[in-house]
Write an enzyme that holds these catalytic residues in place. Structure first.
Site, mmCIF file in Angstrom:
data_model
loop_
_atom_site.group_PDB
_atom_site.id
_atom_site.type_symbol
_atom_site.label_atom_id
_atom_site.label_comp_id
_atom_site.label_asym_id
_atom_site.label_seq_id
_atom_site.Cartn_x
_atom_site.Cartn_y
_atom_site.Cartn_z
ATOM 1 N N CYS A 1 43.243 45.738 41.904
ATOM 2 C CA CYS A 1 43.840 44.686 41.087
ATOM 3 C C CYS A 1 45.357 44.827 41.155
ATOM 4 C CB CYS A 1 43.357 44.820 39.657
ATOM 5 S SG CYS A 1 44.206 43.745 38.490
ATOM 6 N N GLU B 1 42.128 37.298 51.422
ATOM 7 C CA GLU B 1 41.068 38.303 51.438
ATOM 8 C C GLU B 1 39.800 37.705 52.043
ATOM 9 O OE1 GLU B 1 41.892 41.225 50.711
ATOM 10 O OE2 GLU B 1 43.775 40.815 49.673
ATOM 11 N N GLY C 1 48.797 39.708 51.571
ATOM 12 C CA GLY C 1 47.879 39.476 52.675
ATOM 13 C C GLY C 1 46.649 40.330 52.486
ATOM 14 N N ASP D 1 20.702 63.270 47.131
ATOM 15 C CA ASP D 1 19.759 64.382 46.920
ATOM 16 C C ASP D 1 20.460 65.731 47.088
ATOM 17 O OD1 ASP D 1 17.598 62.716 46.505
ATOM 18 O OD2 ASP D 1 17.027 62.678 48.627
ATOM 19 N N HIS E 1 41.167 40.745 31.953
ATOM 20 C CA HIS E 1 42.605 40.693 31.617
ATOM 21 C C HIS E 1 42.934 39.391 30.882
ATOM 22 C CE1 HIS E 1 43.606 44.254 33.805
ATOM 23 N NE2 HIS E 1 43.396 43.757 35.006
ATOM 24 N N ASP F 1 46.131 32.899 32.897
ATOM 25 C CA ASP F 1 45.870 32.409 34.253
ATOM 26 C C ASP F 1 45.438 33.544 35.184
ATOM 27 O OD1 ASP F 1 46.608 30.053 33.223
ATOM 28 O OD2 ASP F 1 48.385 29.723 34.480
ATOM 29 N N HIS G 1 43.551 47.968 31.962
ATOM 30 C CA HIS G 1 42.782 48.810 32.885
ATOM 31 C C HIS G 1 42.161 49.992 32.169
ATOM 32 C CE1 HIS G 1 44.843 47.171 36.706
ATOM 33 N NE2 HIS G 1 43.775 46.488 36.363
ATOM 34 N N HIS H 1 54.233 32.938 44.476
ATOM 35 C CA HIS H 1 53.692 31.629 44.125
ATOM 36 C C HIS H 1 54.160 31.231 42.733
ATOM 37 C CE1 HIS H 1 50.769 34.933 43.681
ATOM 38 N NE2 HIS H 1 50.654 34.477 42.471
ATOM 39 N N HIS I 1 45.508 38.971 40.472
ATOM 40 C CA HIS I 1 46.120 39.414 39.227
ATOM 41 C C HIS I 1 45.896 38.351 38.158
ATOM 42 C CE1 HIS I 1 49.880 37.876 41.482
ATOM 43 N NE2 HIS I 1 49.495 36.904 40.691
ATOM 44 N N HIS J 1 36.562 41.146 36.651
ATOM 45 C CA HIS J 1 37.642 42.060 36.268
ATOM 46 C C HIS J 1 38.857 41.266 35.759
ATOM 47 C CE1 HIS J 1 40.309 45.641 36.782
ATOM 48 N NE2 HIS J 1 41.208 44.699 37.013
ATOM 49 N N GLU J 2 39.261 40.265 36.528
ATOM 50 C CA GLU J 2 40.469 39.505 36.161
ATOM 51 C C GLU J 2 40.268 38.722 34.863
ATOM 52 O OE1 GLU J 2 43.211 40.181 37.610
ATOM 53 O OE2 GLU J 2 42.303 41.306 39.255
ATOM 54 N N ALA K 1 20.853 71.799 49.120
ATOM 55 C CA ALA K 1 21.282 72.490 50.340
ATOM 56 C C ALA K 1 22.298 73.553 49.947
ATOM 57 C CB ALA K 1 21.910 71.501 51.317
HETATM 58 ZN ZN LIG Z 1 50.251 35.107 40.696
HETATM 59 ZN ZN LIG Z 2 43.203 44.636 36.769
#
Ligand SMILES: [Zn+2]
Ligand SMILES: [Zn+2]
Length: 499
Positions: A110, A221, A196, A354, A242, A214, A248, A188, A203, A238-239, A404
């Site tokens: 995130c 992705e 990227g 195991d 928030h 927002d 978190h 943005h 977020h 998850h977002e 083991a």
């Molecule tokens: Zn943003």
């Molecule tokens: Zn987050």
């Protein structure tokens, strides 16, 4: 750059008592001198710590002009932030930019900070929240994207008194949008450009007017609706946490854990449910539902009933596995912290293991589950794995192994399966002879076992919530204690030497 951290660690090593002095074991090979992070990795780590842990590098010109003391201050600041990040993710908090630490830093996550004080007090003052999805850069056709979003929103509304209503208008409390990453490195409009593919996936903004509430996704992705690539419902859930006011969580079982991790079932953990109900109250339907299927709790290392799936030595550490989690115990650090198995080995290693052991000489770790085993080197799954355990020489009637135990100096491994134990010659890579009965080889040891590991010269066997300390020389159990006896629990919580 992190010279001071390394000096500190070297000092700690010098003061350390000698490792497990079993007569059966040779000391571990001296560690290779650390190559240190590359310049690119160092830069990457500084940027990561700046974004997520509030690290403030001093401007270059000041640094150049300043005396070396200033440089040390900066190094200490950097180490401090590395340690903070390591603690958050359950890594050994040595302040070093190790291969492991960098691996965890490079995992998709995130875009929000892990340390900034937010959440908790901030919440919507109404129960019905409007949302809209901007039509550009959608990863799927609009109806499928909307379905994934609705699935994620429903997680929160089904346990709390919050309701979501879709709006077609330009304005909504929660505006959901997909933005392309670093085209001309333009953000943005909110000062947080995406990088990227990889890195920050999305977020969100805390409840409030305008941009508050927002949620922005990185459209570069590889979004999916299942376990391949990055799951949109998982990240969206998850977002939205928030967007509703949650911050978190360091609990790796929580949906509010900042690193991306795909769990087969999309669900809120017990702590997520409690957090959202604390803000918005409990949905009456949830109470009935939770009686049938309660939200999953992350295992507690101090739970007196805790048992383990597998336990292994890993370099100087002892690692305890349980479900999709693990705890790491380092001889230089008191605390044992929980983390996800996948935070270190990605999805190349399964959960609910195991048995696990490390072959120090070959520098590989072997993981067992059912009739398959996985071989990992330098955190990477080796080609051709998983393979069937029959490759090791087990007959087809053996469908799994319980534990083991690897003998570093004698270069063999004992596998425990049911009431039998098998001896595997690591040098010749063959199973030696026929199996032995556990009751004849390891007196009074219960079977089937959960796990076995060397610790401070003894063999520690695990079954259920008990741990059997075994003296290999005398061929007898010297003490029995709680399985979590080696965890740093408060005295009294773990019942030492109960027999
Ligand atoms: Zn943003
Ligand atoms: Zn987050």
């Amino acid at each position: 750059m992190n010279l001071l951290c390394m000096t500190f660690l070297t000092l700690m090593k010098l003061h350390q008592s000698p490792a497990g002095a079993s007569p059966l074991r040779i000391p571990a090979a001296p560690p290779q001198p650390p190559a240190g992070p590359s310049e690119a990795d160092q830069k990457f780590a500084e940027e990561y710590l700046h974004l997520f842990y509030g690290y403030q590098p001093k401007p270059d010109r000041r640094k150049r002009a300043a005396a070396s003391r200033d440089d040390s201050d900066q190094t200490m600041g950097f180490c401090h932030k590395v340690k903070k990040m390591q603690r958050f993710f359950g890594l050994t908090p040595d302040g070093k930019l190790s291969e492991e630490t960098l691996t965890v830093m490079k995992k998709p996550r995130c875009g929000l900070s892990d340390v900034e004080p937010y959440g908790g007090a901030v919440r919507w003052r109404k129960r019905t929240i409007s949302y809209r999805i901007a039509g550009e850069n959608l990863p799927f056709p609009a109806s499928r994207t909307h379905k994934a979003v609705r699935r994620a929103l429903k997680l929160w509304s089904s346990v709390s008194l919050i309701r979501f209503r879709r709006r077609e208008a330009k304005e909504a409390d929660v505006s959901i949008a997909f933005f392309s990453g670093a085209v001309f490195s333009a953000d943005h409009g909110d000062g947080s450009p995406f990088s990227g593919k990889g890195g920050a996936l999305a977020h969100a903004f805390l409840p409030g007017l305008g941009i508050g509430g927002d949620v922005h996704f990185d459209s570069e992705e590889e979004w999916t609706l299942n376990s391949t690539g990055i799951s949109l419902p998982v990240v969206a859930a998850h977002e939205f946490g928030h967007a509703l006011g949650l911050s978190h969580s360091p609990d790796p079982g929580s949906i509010m854990y900042p690193a991306y991790n795909f769990a087969p079932s999309l669900e809120l953990s017990f702590d997520d449910v409690k957090s959202i109900q604390h803000l918005y109250g409990e949905n009456p339907n949830f109470h009935l539902q939770s009686l049938k299927s309660p939200p999953p709790k992350t295992p507690d290392k101090c739970d007196p009933d805790l048992s383990f799936d597998a336990v292994t030595e890993l370099q100087q550490e002892v690692v305890f596995f349980k479900d999709r989690f693990m705890w790491r115990k380092h001889p230089s650090f008191v605390e044992t912290r929980i983390t996800l198995i996948s935070s270190l080995w990605s999805d190349s290693v399964p959960s609910h293991l195991d048995a696990v052991y490390e072959n120090v000489e070959k520098n590989v770790i072997l993981f067992f589950k059912g009739d398959q085993y996985w071989k990992v080197q330098h955190l990477i799954l080796q080609e051709g794995f998983p393979r069937n355990i029959s490759d090791l020489g087990f007959p087809s009637r053996i469908k799994s192994v319980d534990a083991a135990l690897h003998f570093r100096n004698d270069r063999y491994t004992v596998f425990f399966t049911g009431h039998e134990c098998w001896r595997y010659n690591e040098l010749r890579a063959v199973m030696e002879g026929s199996p032995m009965l556990i009751e004849q080889q390891w007196l009074e040891i219960p079977f089937p076992l959960d796990a076995a590991v060397f610790y401070e010269g003894f063999v520690n066997f695990f079954k259920g919530n008990k741990q059997y300390k075994y003296d290999f020389g005398q061929n007898r159990i010297v003490s029995v204690s709680r399985a979590n006896d080696l965890m740093d629990c408060e005295m009294g919580k773990s019942n030492k030497h109960i027999s």
